[in-house]
Design a protein around this motif. Structure first.
Motif, mmCIF file in Angstrom:
data_model
loop_
_atom_site.group_PDB
_atom_site.id
_atom_site.type_symbol
_atom_site.label_atom_id
_atom_site.label_comp_id
_atom_site.label_asym_id
_atom_site.label_seq_id
_atom_site.Cartn_x
_atom_site.Cartn_y
_atom_site.Cartn_z
ATOM 1 N N ARG A 395 0.692 -1.074 -0.049
ATOM 2 C CA ARG A 395 -0.170 -0.084 0.000
ATOM 3 C C ARG A 395 0.801 1.165 -0.051
ATOM 4 N NH1 ARG A 395 -5.407 -0.973 1.402
ATOM 5 N NH2 ARG A 395 -5.672 -3.098 2.285
ATOM 6 N N SER A 396 2.061 0.941 0.271
ATOM 7 C CA SER A 396 3.013 2.125 0.215
ATOM 8 C C SER A 396 3.418 2.971 -0.968
ATOM 9 C CB SER A 396 4.212 1.820 1.027
ATOM 10 O OG SER A 396 5.060 1.252 0.041
ATOM 11 N N LYS A 397 4.276 4.029 -0.872
ATOM 12 C CA LYS A 397 4.864 4.715 -2.276
ATOM 13 C C LYS A 397 6.120 4.196 -2.563
ATOM 14 C CE LYS A 397 1.292 7.885 -2.419
ATOM 15 N NZ LYS A 397 0.356 7.796 -3.345
ATOM 16 N N LYS A 398 6.624 2.970 -1.792
ATOM 17 C CA LYS A 398 7.960 2.551 -1.996
ATOM 18 C C LYS A 398 7.923 1.818 -3.711
ATOM 19 C CE LYS A 398 8.641 0.925 2.576
ATOM 20 N NZ LYS A 398 9.005 -0.474 3.504
ATOM 21 N N ALA A 400 10.932 -0.067 -4.959
ATOM 22 C CA ALA A 400 11.875 -0.975 -5.190
ATOM 23 C C ALA A 400 11.088 -2.163 -5.890
ATOM 24 C CB ALA A 400 12.378 -1.939 -3.845
ATOM 25 N N ALA A 401 11.847 -2.669 -7.056
ATOM 26 C CA ALA A 401 11.426 -3.443 -8.105
ATOM 27 C C ALA A 401 10.428 -4.597 -7.568
ATOM 28 C CB ALA A 401 12.495 -3.880 -8.817
ATOM 29 N N GLN A 402 10.793 -5.384 -6.500
ATOM 30 C CA GLN A 402 10.044 -6.489 -6.224
ATOM 31 C C GLN A 402 8.667 -5.820 -5.402
ATOM 32 O OE1 GLN A 402 11.704 -8.685 -2.908
ATOM 33 N NE2 GLN A 402 10.204 -10.359 -3.028
ATOM 34 N N ILE A 403 8.803 -4.987 -4.642
ATOM 35 C CA ILE A 403 7.460 -4.386 -4.143
ATOM 36 C C ILE A 403 6.598 -3.506 -5.542
ATOM 37 C CG2 ILE A 403 6.476 -2.465 -2.687
ATOM 38 C CD1 ILE A 403 9.067 -2.778 -1.054
ATOM 39 N N SER A 404 7.177 -3.051 -6.238
ATOM 40 C CA SER A 404 6.370 -2.380 -7.484
ATOM 41 C C SER A 404 5.844 -3.596 -8.193
ATOM 42 C CB SER A 404 7.220 -1.561 -8.507
ATOM 43 O OG SER A 404 7.617 -0.456 -7.627
ATOM 44 N N TYR A 405 6.385 -4.674 -8.315
ATOM 45 C CA TYR A 405 5.562 -5.573 -9.125
ATOM 46 C C TYR A 405 4.659 -6.351 -8.471
ATOM 47 C CZ TYR A 405 4.984 -9.853 -12.038
ATOM 48 O OH TYR A 405 4.305 -10.664 -12.709
ATOM 49 N N ALA A 406 4.756 -6.722 -7.102
ATOM 50 C CA ALA A 406 4.047 -7.378 -6.288
ATOM 51 C C ALA A 406 2.949 -6.486 -6.094
ATOM 52 C CB ALA A 406 4.339 -7.626 -5.050
ATOM 53 N N GLY A 426 -7.574 2.228 -6.969
ATOM 54 C CA GLY A 426 -6.554 3.267 -6.601
ATOM 55 C C GLY A 426 -6.737 3.704 -5.414
ATOM 56 N N ASN A 427 -7.819 4.075 -4.714
ATOM 57 C CA ASN A 427 -8.160 4.540 -3.421
ATOM 58 C C ASN A 427 -7.475 3.404 -2.595
ATOM 59 O OD1 ASN A 427 -9.523 6.603 -4.200
ATOM 60 N ND2 ASN A 427 -11.469 5.914 -3.962
ATOM 61 N N GLU A 428 -7.547 2.037 -2.664
ATOM 62 C CA GLU A 428 -7.060 1.196 -1.804
ATOM 63 C C GLU A 428 -5.387 1.271 -1.744
ATOM 64 O OE1 GLU A 428 -8.728 -0.942 0.120
ATOM 65 O OE2 GLU A 428 -10.455 -0.369 -0.514
ATOM 66 N N PHE A 429 -4.844 2.074 -2.887
ATOM 67 C CA PHE A 429 -3.191 2.037 -2.681
ATOM 68 C C PHE A 429 -2.897 3.470 -2.768
ATOM 69 C CE2 PHE A 429 -4.387 -1.981 -4.496
ATOM 70 C CZ PHE A 429 -3.298 -2.754 -4.092
ATOM 71 N N GLY A 430 -3.370 4.064 -1.599
ATOM 72 C CA GLY A 430 -2.969 5.292 -1.067
ATOM 73 C C GLY A 430 -3.266 6.632 -2.345
ATOM 74 N N GLY A 431 -4.652 6.350 -3.119
ATOM 75 C CA GLY A 431 -5.125 7.483 -3.902
ATOM 76 C C GLY A 431 -4.410 7.501 -5.072
#
Length: 468
Positions: A395-398, A400-406, A426-431
Motif C-alpha cells: 500500500r506504500s509509495k515504495k 523497489a522493483a520487487q514491491i512495485s511488481y507485487a 486506486g483508493n486502496e493503494f494510497g489514492g
C-alpha cells in the motif's frame, strides 16, 4: 422446558474443566444469565471489578464455551446492575433465547492443530465440543477414507513410523483431513510423550518464517522445525508461489527426511495440481504415499450423524437422520454442524428433533456455507506473503522493483476477482489515479504473455484466496 439458564450451566461446565476450582468459584460460577437474542448472550455479574476481570481474562473462554455448546459463534456481553435495565424489558427475566437467523453468523469452525512442540499437542486433540476428541476412535471410517485412515494409523505404530514418508493426504475441505492429523498427534503423544511433535498450518509456517527473518531469529526457527520427530503440516498448498517459504520448507523437509523423521502433509489437491509448487518439492511430496479422501457415501454420512448425536447426548429419529444425510452430501463439518444446531433448538425451545427443525437447520447451514466474499485485505495479504513483503509495503509509495511488481500483481488480482473500478482500486493503494492503475494492469498482462510461469503464480494466489 430447557432454556438459556440450562445453556449457561453447560457453558460453566465447559469452563470448569479448563481452570482451577478457586478461579471457577470466584469468577465463573457467580455469573448469572440475563437473555439471549440473535447471537448475543447477555450475562450478569455483581460488580464492575468482577466484570473487568472477566473481560480481560475469561471472555475468550466464555465465548468458546458458548460456541462448543451451541455450535455457532456467540457474542458475549457482561453487564452489572447499573446496565441491567437496558437489557431487561418489563416482565423479562432470563429470556428464552432465539437462534440466529440464516443471515447471522452461525458457521461451524474448522479447528486446526496448534503450531508448536510436544507440550502443545494436548490443545489440538479436540474440537472444542466437550468430550469429543479428534482421535482415531472418533473417526468414522467408510469407503471414501478407509485407505487414508489405515495409512495414518499405521504410521503411529513403532515399527511403521517413517515407512510412508512423506504421507500426503489430499481432498476437498471438510472431509476429515485435519481430524486425521490431530489423531496422529494424539496417538503418538499418548504412547510416546517424549517425542517432539510439530503440528502446524503452512500459513503459520510462512508467518513464523517472515517473523524470524524480520527479527533475525532464523536460527531459532530452524531449531524448532528441524528438531521435530513428527512434522504435521495442514494446507500445504498455501506455500505455492511463495519462493522463500518453499526454499525454507525444502531444507526443513530434507533435514527431517534424511534422518527418518515422519512427515505428514495435507492439501486440498494432489502435488501435481499445485501449479507454482517447485518441481523439487513436488518430487519429494510424490515420493512417499499419496492418498485421497472423497465425500462420504450415504451409509457413512448416517454413521457420522449418529456418532455426533451420541457424543452430544441427543436422540435423532431415523427419518430425520436420513433427511440430513440426503441433503448434506459433501461435507462432514456440515453434518456435524446440523447435529449441533438441532441440539441448540432443543436446548432453547424444548422442541425435539423433527423434520421441520432439520429443514430449518439445513437451510441455515447451506446459507452459512456460501463462499465468503473475497476482501481486498485477503488479496493483499496473500500477495504480500507470496512475494515475501508486508501488506504495508504493497500500500506504500515504495518503488523497489520487487514491491512495485507485487503491487501490480495485487492490483491485477483485485480487478480480476472483484471487478472493482480503477478509481476504487486506486483508493486502496494510497489514492493512486486511474492512469497508474491502468498502467499496472497492462504491465501484468504483458508479463503473463511473456512468462507463463507468472500466470501460474497468479492463478495459485487466486485459488488460495478463494479456498481460505
Amino acid at each position: 422446558m430447557e432454556s438459556f439458564n440450562e445453556v449457561v450451566n453447560l457453558v460453566k461446565e465447559q469452563i470448569k474443566e479448563q481452570i482451577s476450582d478457586i478461579a471457577y468459584n470466584v469468577w465463573i460460577n457467580v455469573i448469572e444469565p440475563v437473555k439471549f437474542e440473535g447471537n448475543k448472550a447477555v450475562l450478569y455479574i455483581k460488580t464492575p471489578f468482577q466484570r473487568d476481570v472477566l473481560l480481560k481474562q475469561y471472555l475468550s473462554k466464555i465465548e468458546e464455551a458458548f460456541e462448543a455448546v451451541l455450535g455457532f459463534p456467540v457474542e458475549v456481553l457482561i453487564v452489572t446492575e447499573n446496565e441491567l435495565n437496558t437489557y431487561i424489558s418489563d416482565g423479562d427475566t432470563a429470556a428464552v433465547p432465539t437462534l440466529p437467523t440464516a443471515e447471522e453468523p452461525s458457521g461451524v469452525p474448522e479447528v486446526l492443530p496448534v503450531a508448536g512442540g510436544s507440550a502443545q499437542i494436548d490443545e489440538a486433540s479436540g474440537d472444542n465440543s466437550g468430550n469429543y476428541e479428534y482421535t482415531f476412535d472418533t473417526f468414522i471410517v467408510g469407503p471414501s477414507n478407509n485407505f487414508a485412515y489405515a495409512a495414518c494409523k499405521a504410521i503411529t505404530t513403532d515399527n511403521q513410523i517413517g515407512s510412508y514418508n512423506p504421507l500426503f493426504i489430499y481432498g476437498p475441505s471438510g472431509l476429515g483431513k485435519t481430524h486425521l492429523l490431530s489423531a496422529i498427534a494424539y496417538e503418538i503423544k499418548k504412547n510416546h510423550p517424549e517425542r517432539n511433535i510439530i503440528s502446524v498450518s503452512s500459513e503459520t509456517f510462512t508467518n513464523e518464517l517472515i517473523a524470524a527473518i524480520s527479527s533475525r531469529t532464523i536460527d531459532a526457527f530452524h531449531n524448532k522445525y528441524r528438531k521435530a520427530d513428527i512434522l504435521l503440516v495442514d494446507d500445504i498448498q498455501f506455500i505455492s508461489g511463495k519462493e522463500s517459504t518453499q526454499e525454507e520448507f525444502f531444507h526443513t523437509f530434507n533435514e527431517l527426511y534424511k534422518v527418518g523423521k515422519q512427515i505428514v502433509l495435507v492439501s486440498d489437491r494432489p502435488p501435481k495440481d499445485i501449479k507454482t509448487l517447485e518441481d523439487r518439492l513436488k518430487n519429494r511430496f510424490e515420493s512417499g504415499l499419496l492418498t485421497d479422501i472423497s465425500p462420504p457415501n450415504f451409509e457413512t454420512r448416517i454413521a457420522i450423524i449418529n456418532r455426533k448425536a451420541d457424543l452430544l447426548q441427543i436422540e435423532i429419529p431415523p427419518d430425520v437422520t436420513e433427511y440430513i444425510a440426503n441433503r448434506l452430501k459433501t461435507n462432514i463439518r456440515q453434518l456435524e454442524g446440523a447435529v449441533k444446531k438441532i441440539r441448540a433448538y432443543k436446548l432453547f425451545t424444548g422442541s425435539p428433533p423433527s423434520l421441520n427443525v432439520a429443514q430449518t437447520v439445513i437451510k441455515e447451514i447451506l446459507n452459512d456455507n456460501q463462499p465468503v466474499p473475497v476482501t481486498i485485505e485477503r488479496i493483499i495479504e496473500e500477495v504480500a506473503k507470496t512475494y515475501s513483503i508486508t501488506p504495508d509495503d504493497l500500500r506504500s509509495k515504495k518503488r523497489a522493483a520487487q514491491i512495485s511488481y507485487a503491487r501490480q500483481v495485487a492490483i491485477y488480482i483485485i480487478k480480476e476477482v472483484t471487478q472493482m473500478s480503477l478509481e476504487l482500486i486506486g483508493n486502496e493503494f494510497g489514492g493512486r489515479d486511474h492512469s497508474t492503475i491502468s498502467y499496472a494492469l497492462r504491465q501484468v498482462e504483458q508479463q503473463i504473455e511473456k512468462e507463463p510461469h507468472q500466470k501460474a503464480i497468479i492463478d495459485d494466489i487466486i485459488k488460495n484466496i478463494k479456498n481460505k
